[in-house]
Design a protein around this motif. Structure first.
Motif, mmCIF file in Angstrom:
data_model
loop_
_atom_site.group_PDB
_atom_site.id
_atom_site.type_symbol
_atom_site.label_atom_id
_atom_site.label_comp_id
_atom_site.label_asym_id
_atom_site.label_seq_id
_atom_site.Cartn_x
_atom_site.Cartn_y
_atom_site.Cartn_z
ATOM 1 N N GLN A 28 0.792 -1.214 0.039
ATOM 2 C CA GLN A 28 -0.115 0.008 -0.086
ATOM 3 C C GLN A 28 0.863 1.418 0.194
ATOM 4 O O GLN A 28 0.591 2.194 -0.844
ATOM 5 C CB GLN A 28 -0.957 0.028 1.457
ATOM 6 C CG GLN A 28 -2.108 -1.147 1.237
ATOM 7 C CD GLN A 28 -2.717 -1.011 2.532
ATOM 8 O OE1 GLN A 28 -2.833 -0.197 3.346
ATOM 9 N NE2 GLN A 28 -3.480 -2.122 2.494
ATOM 10 N N ASN A 29 1.888 1.228 0.832
ATOM 11 C CA ASN A 29 2.686 2.594 0.955
ATOM 12 C C ASN A 29 3.830 2.522 0.187
ATOM 13 O O ASN A 29 5.037 3.516 0.470
ATOM 14 C CB ASN A 29 2.786 2.785 2.661
ATOM 15 C CG ASN A 29 1.566 3.038 3.178
ATOM 16 O OD1 ASN A 29 0.554 3.579 2.619
ATOM 17 N ND2 ASN A 29 1.186 2.509 4.361
ATOM 18 N N GLY A 30 4.525 1.432 -0.189
ATOM 19 C CA GLY A 30 6.030 1.277 -0.626
ATOM 20 C C GLY A 30 6.872 1.039 0.205
ATOM 21 O O GLY A 30 6.658 0.955 1.366
ATOM 22 N N LEU A 31 8.263 1.076 0.066
ATOM 23 C CA LEU A 31 9.316 0.914 0.754
ATOM 24 C C LEU A 31 9.691 2.194 1.354
ATOM 25 O O LEU A 31 9.847 3.280 0.593
ATOM 26 C CB LEU A 31 10.368 -0.124 0.321
ATOM 27 C CG LEU A 31 9.797 -1.304 -0.314
ATOM 28 C CD1 LEU A 31 10.852 -2.190 -1.072
ATOM 29 C CD2 LEU A 31 9.331 -2.123 0.964
ATOM 30 N N THR A 32 10.599 2.198 2.578
ATOM 31 C CA THR A 32 11.297 3.360 3.048
ATOM 32 C C THR A 32 12.852 2.904 3.088
ATOM 33 O O THR A 32 13.134 1.979 3.657
ATOM 34 C CB THR A 32 10.855 3.893 4.434
ATOM 35 O OG1 THR A 32 9.388 4.005 4.204
ATOM 36 C CG2 THR A 32 11.875 4.847 4.781
ATOM 37 N N LEU A 33 13.748 4.059 2.691
ATOM 38 C CA LEU A 33 15.080 3.913 2.583
ATOM 39 C C LEU A 33 15.590 5.007 3.261
ATOM 40 O O LEU A 33 15.375 6.246 3.194
ATOM 41 C CB LEU A 33 15.499 3.824 1.406
ATOM 42 C CG LEU A 33 17.235 3.757 1.175
ATOM 43 C CD1 LEU A 33 17.660 2.744 1.883
ATOM 44 C CD2 LEU A 33 17.720 4.057 -0.316
ATOM 45 N N GLU A 34 15.970 4.804 4.711
ATOM 46 C CA GLU A 34 16.409 5.868 5.462
ATOM 47 C C GLU A 34 18.060 5.830 5.931
ATOM 48 O O GLU A 34 18.499 4.796 5.376
ATOM 49 C CB GLU A 34 15.543 5.740 6.783
ATOM 50 C CG GLU A 34 15.603 4.659 7.520
ATOM 51 C CD GLU A 34 14.855 4.823 8.684
ATOM 52 O OE1 GLU A 34 14.115 5.869 9.252
ATOM 53 O OE2 GLU A 34 15.262 3.904 9.603
ATOM 54 N N GLY A 35 18.396 6.702 6.616
ATOM 55 C CA GLY A 35 19.709 6.651 7.083
ATOM 56 C C GLY A 35 20.275 7.725 7.790
ATOM 57 O O GLY A 35 19.456 8.530 8.232
ATOM 58 N N SER A 36 21.609 7.662 8.114
ATOM 59 C CA SER A 36 22.249 8.922 8.784
ATOM 60 C C SER A 36 23.549 9.237 8.407
ATOM 61 O O SER A 36 24.182 8.193 7.853
ATOM 62 C CB SER A 36 22.251 8.693 10.299
ATOM 63 O OG SER A 36 23.101 7.347 10.640
ATOM 64 N N VAL A 37 23.950 10.309 8.556
ATOM 65 C CA VAL A 37 25.312 10.728 8.237
ATOM 66 C C VAL A 37 26.146 11.258 9.369
ATOM 67 O O VAL A 37 25.491 11.980 9.887
ATOM 68 C CB VAL A 37 25.269 11.913 6.865
ATOM 69 C CG1 VAL A 37 26.647 12.022 6.339
ATOM 70 C CG2 VAL A 37 24.289 11.316 5.793
ATOM 71 N N HIS A 38 27.318 10.813 9.345
ATOM 72 C CA HIS A 38 28.181 11.199 10.461
ATOM 73 C C HIS A 38 29.591 11.622 10.184
ATOM 74 O O HIS A 38 29.848 11.341 8.823
ATOM 75 C CB HIS A 38 28.091 10.052 11.428
ATOM 76 C CG HIS A 38 27.027 9.584 11.967
ATOM 77 N ND1 HIS A 38 26.398 10.083 13.044
ATOM 78 C CD2 HIS A 38 26.292 8.429 11.542
ATOM 79 C CE1 HIS A 38 25.269 9.265 13.427
ATOM 80 N NE2 HIS A 38 25.029 8.459 11.920
#
Length: 318
Positions: A28-38
């Motif tokens: 229904q909502n698709g996939l999520t690609l998240e992350g963080s930068v350090h």
């Protein structure tokens, strides 16, 4: 019998309604690609405003104050994530996204140029009789990870196939080179006009910042004729009176006067007076110099820092 048939139909539909479905939320909502930068260096602090690109869809976002980024409503597919650019080193990951995924990146904060100068310096002299020409390359840089992170600076002149490392200056973040035309594989400094210089400064991690093209601005050919004191004239009074001929140039300039002492064959500068106006041809200086032999020069200095110096005038303090 009718009642039994109705119950059977209701039971069948009830079983169909409970049939398992494949990841209904993702469909229904698709996939999520998240992350963080350090930061590249420990303690790996979060970095804000780092560019993050999702190449498959040509999407661009920036990390927030907590270093986070997110792409949503994605379909299962192959993607390339590129983090960094502009003022940061780059890192990338190519992956097939088949479920919600979180990534972590560490990028280096790149050095930054504060000042870049390429200046020419013309020096008249008694011996050898030919005038000398020099080019000074100067860089002043900083680094968000600390000025001590700067480790190397150099310049390229691609058209001439010349590259050379700059020396550390007196202050942290300064680098310079003082070169003759021959070190650029040319016979005269005039041959450097129109040639693009490219500056590079690197940090301890080996990441660097590259400048755009930089060019020479001017070569000052005219020099100043000294009037007095010259010829090892003896200064007997309490005042030294310097005098030189006036000069007319088609661009703004000022004078600079330098005094050098000769001590056992070693020549060292003892006094500099800069910013003298272009219509000035005399200067009186209270004589506070110790006994000895001295030289002095007058420089023409333009708004970019290019210079042209007179031949030396010599005098004595008894």
């Amino acid at each position: 019998m009718k009642r039994f048939f109705l119950i059977a139909i209701l039971f069948l539909f009830g079983c169909l309604g409970d049939a398992p479905r494949d990841n209904p939320l993702e469909n229904q909502n698709g996939l999520t690609l998240e992350g963080s930068v350090h930061t590249f260096y420990a303690p790996h602090l979060p970095l804000e405003m780092v560019p993050v690109q999702l190449k498959k869809l040509n999407l661009l976002t920036y990390s927030d104050a907590q270093g986070r980024f997110e792409f949503t409503h994605l379909k299962p597919d192959s993607y390339t994530v590129i983090v960094g650019g502009q003022n940061f080193s780059k890192d990338s990951v190519r992956m097939f996204l088949k479920r919600n995924t979180s990534l972590t990146f560490k990028v280096d904060r790149l050095p930054q140029f504060l000042e870049i100068r390429i200046t020419t310096h013309h020096q008249a002299r008694w011996f050898p009789v030919e005038d000398a020409y020099f080019v000074q390359v100067y860089i002043r840089a900083t680094d968000p990870d600390g000025i001590g992170d700067l480790s190397l600076a150099y310049y390229n002149v691609p058209e001439l196939g010349v590259r050379d490392t700059l020396l550390p200056g007196a202050d942290a973040g300064e680098f310079y080179a003082w070169q003759t035309p021959g070190e650029f594989n040319v016979q005269h400094v005039n041959q450097l006009i129109g040639k693009a210089f490219e500056m590079v400064v690197e940090d301890d991690a080996g990441f660097g910042k590259r400048s755009g093209p930089v060019f020479l601005t001017r070569i000052i050919e005219q020099t100043v004729q000294l009037i007095s004191p010259v010829g090892l004239h003896t200064i007997s009074g309490d005042t030294i009176r310097f005098q030189w001929q006036s000069v007319y140039l088609t661009f703004p300039f000022h004078y600079k006067l330098e005094i050098f002492q000769i001590n056992n064959g070693v020549i060292s500068i003892v006094k500099t007076m800069d910013g003298l106006p272009s219509d000035q041809t005399k200067l009186e200086l209270i004589n506070s110099l110790p006994p000895g032999d001295y030289l002095w020069r007058i420089y023409l200095v333009d708004e970019f820092g290019n210079t042209s110096s007179s031949k030396e005038g010599a005098f004595q303090i008894p």
